[in-house]
Design a protein around this motif. Structure first.
Motif, PDB file in Angstrom:
ATOM      1  N   UNK A   1       0.322  -6.685 -11.994  1.00 29.31           N
ATOM      2  CA  UNK A   1      -0.972  -6.305 -12.432  1.00 29.31           C
ATOM      3  C   UNK A   1      -1.471  -6.528 -13.872  1.00 29.31           C
ATOM      4  N   UNK A   2      -0.611  -6.290 -14.725  1.00 35.40           N
ATOM      5  CA  UNK A   2      -1.061  -6.258 -16.253  1.00 35.40           C
ATOM      6  C   UNK A   2      -1.353  -7.931 -16.438  1.00 35.40           C
ATOM      7  N   UNK A   3      -0.956  -8.794 -15.672  1.00 34.85           N
ATOM      8  CA  UNK A   3      -1.258 -10.299 -16.171  1.00 34.85           C
ATOM      9  C   UNK A   3      -2.561 -10.662 -15.581  1.00 34.85           C
TER      10      UNK A   3
ATOM     11  N   UNK B   1       0.788  -1.162   0.007  1.00 36.04           N
ATOM     12  CA  UNK B   1      -0.029  -0.088   0.105  1.00 36.04           C
ATOM     13  C   UNK B   1       0.863   1.166  -0.105  1.00 36.04           C
ATOM     14  N   UNK B   2       2.067   1.381   0.830  1.00 35.24           N
ATOM     15  CA  UNK B   2       2.952   2.412   0.832  1.00 35.24           C
ATOM     16  C   UNK B   2       4.074   2.492  -0.041  1.00 35.24           C
ATOM     17  N   UNK B   3       4.690   1.176  -0.567  1.00 37.49           N
ATOM     18  CA  UNK B   3       5.923   1.070  -1.008  1.00 37.49           C
ATOM     19  C   UNK B   3       5.555   0.840  -2.480  1.00 37.49           C
ATOM     20  N   UNK B   4       6.375   1.783  -3.416  1.00 36.79           N
ATOM     21  CA  UNK B   4       6.147   1.841  -4.669  1.00 36.79           C
ATOM     22  C   UNK B   4       6.881   0.391  -5.292  1.00 36.79           C
ATOM     23  N   UNK B   5       5.930  -0.216  -6.190  1.00 33.42           N
ATOM     24  CA  UNK B   5       6.188  -1.315  -6.904  1.00 33.42           C
ATOM     25  C   UNK B   5       5.982  -2.600  -6.376  1.00 33.42           C
ATOM     26  N   UNK B   6       5.549  -2.358  -5.200  1.00 29.72           N
ATOM     27  CA  UNK B   6       5.058  -3.722  -4.550  1.00 29.72           C
ATOM     28  C   UNK B   6       3.681  -3.791  -4.516  1.00 29.72           C
ATOM     29  N   UNK B   7       3.038  -4.830  -5.464  1.00 32.24           N
ATOM     30  CA  UNK B   7       1.597  -4.887  -5.390  1.00 32.24           C
ATOM     31  C   UNK B   7       1.040  -5.542  -4.222  1.00 32.24           C
TER      32      UNK B   7
ATOM     33  N   UNK C   1      11.705  -3.095  -9.433  1.00 28.72           N
ATOM     34  CA  UNK C   1      10.449  -3.315  -8.781  1.00 28.72           C
ATOM     35  C   UNK C   1       8.987  -2.893  -9.396  1.00 28.72           C
ATOM     36  N   UNK C   2       9.285  -1.454 -10.075  1.00 25.77           N
ATOM     37  CA  UNK C   2       8.088  -1.149 -10.577  1.00 25.77           C
ATOM     38  C   UNK C   2       7.546  -2.025 -11.796  1.00 25.77           C
ATOM     39  N   UNK C   3       8.564  -2.365 -12.634  1.00 23.43           N
ATOM     40  CA  UNK C   3       8.309  -3.254 -13.709  1.00 23.43           C
ATOM     41  C   UNK C   3       7.539  -4.510 -13.391  1.00 23.43           C
TER      42      UNK C   3
END
Length: 164
Positions: free
Chosen positions: A114-116, A22-28, A106-108
Motif C-alpha cells: 500500500x505504501x508503494x 477484504x476479510x483477511x488481515x495483511x492481504x491487500x 503478512x501485515x508488513x
C-alpha cells in the motif's frame, strides 16, 4: 486460445485473493483487483466490463485508470484497518507464536504494498466523475487493454457523446 484461458484463470485467482483481502488481515485488496482487471482485459471483455461496472470494484478501477495513485485518506484507512485486524489476530493467537510471526510478516508485506502506491492529495476532483462515467476506453491505456471496439464501455461512451 490457451493464453486467453491462462489470463482468465489468473484473473479469477487474483479476484479471489482480492476478495479474501477484504476479510483477511495483511492481504491487500486493491493490487489483486487491479491484477484481475489487467488479466481480464487480455482474456474476457465480458469479465473486464463486469469489473468496471461493478459497484464495489468499478470506482476503484476507474480511479486507478485515471490517476494511478491513491488518495491520502484511502491509504491511511487501508493501513489502519490492516493494523487493527492484525493486532486483533495476534491477540487471539497469543498461544501460537509462529502464526503471530506469519501475521506480522503478512501485515508488513501488505503495508509495504500500500505504501508503494503513489499518493495524491486531492481525491474529490475525480471521485464524482469516476462514479458518473465508465472510463476512457479509447485511450488504449486502460489497465493494459487495447482500445475496445464495440465493448460495453465504448457503447456507453458513444451514447453519451450522442446525447451531449
Amino acid at each position: 486460445m490457451w493464453q486467453r484461458t491462462a489470463y482468465t484463470v489468473a484473473g479469477l485467482i487474483a479476484l479471489g485473493l482480492g476478495l479474501l483481502g477484504v476479510i483477511l488481515p495483511g492481504l491487500p485488496t486493491t493490487p489483486f483487483i487491479l491484477l484481475a482487471a489487467a488479466c481480464f482485459a487480455r482474456s474476457s471483455q465480458r469479465l473486464h466490463d463486469w469489473l468496471l461496472t461493478n459497484r464495489w470494484t468499478g470506482p476503484m478501477l476507474r480511479d486507478w485508470v485515471r490517476h494511478h495513485s491513491l488518495p491520502r485518506r484511502v491509504r491511511w484507512i487501508a493501513i489502519g484497518s490492516m493494523t487493527a485486524m492484525i493486532s486483533l489476530s495476534i491477540w487471539i493467537l497469543s498461544d501460537r507464536p509462529w502464526l503471530q510471526f506469519i501475521l506480522v510478516l503478512a501485515g508488513l508485506i501488505g503495508a509495504w504494498s500500500v505504501l508503494r502506491i503513489p499518493l495524491r492529495e486531492n481525491a474529490s476532483q475525480s471521485t464524482q466523475a469516476n462514479l458518473n462515467q465508465i472510463c476512457n476506453c479509447d485511450s488504449g491505456d486502460e489497465l493494459g487493454k487495447p482500445p475496445a471496439n464495440g465493448s460495453t464501455a465504448s457503447k456507453r461512451q458513444n451514447e453519451t457523446r450522442e446525447k451531449g
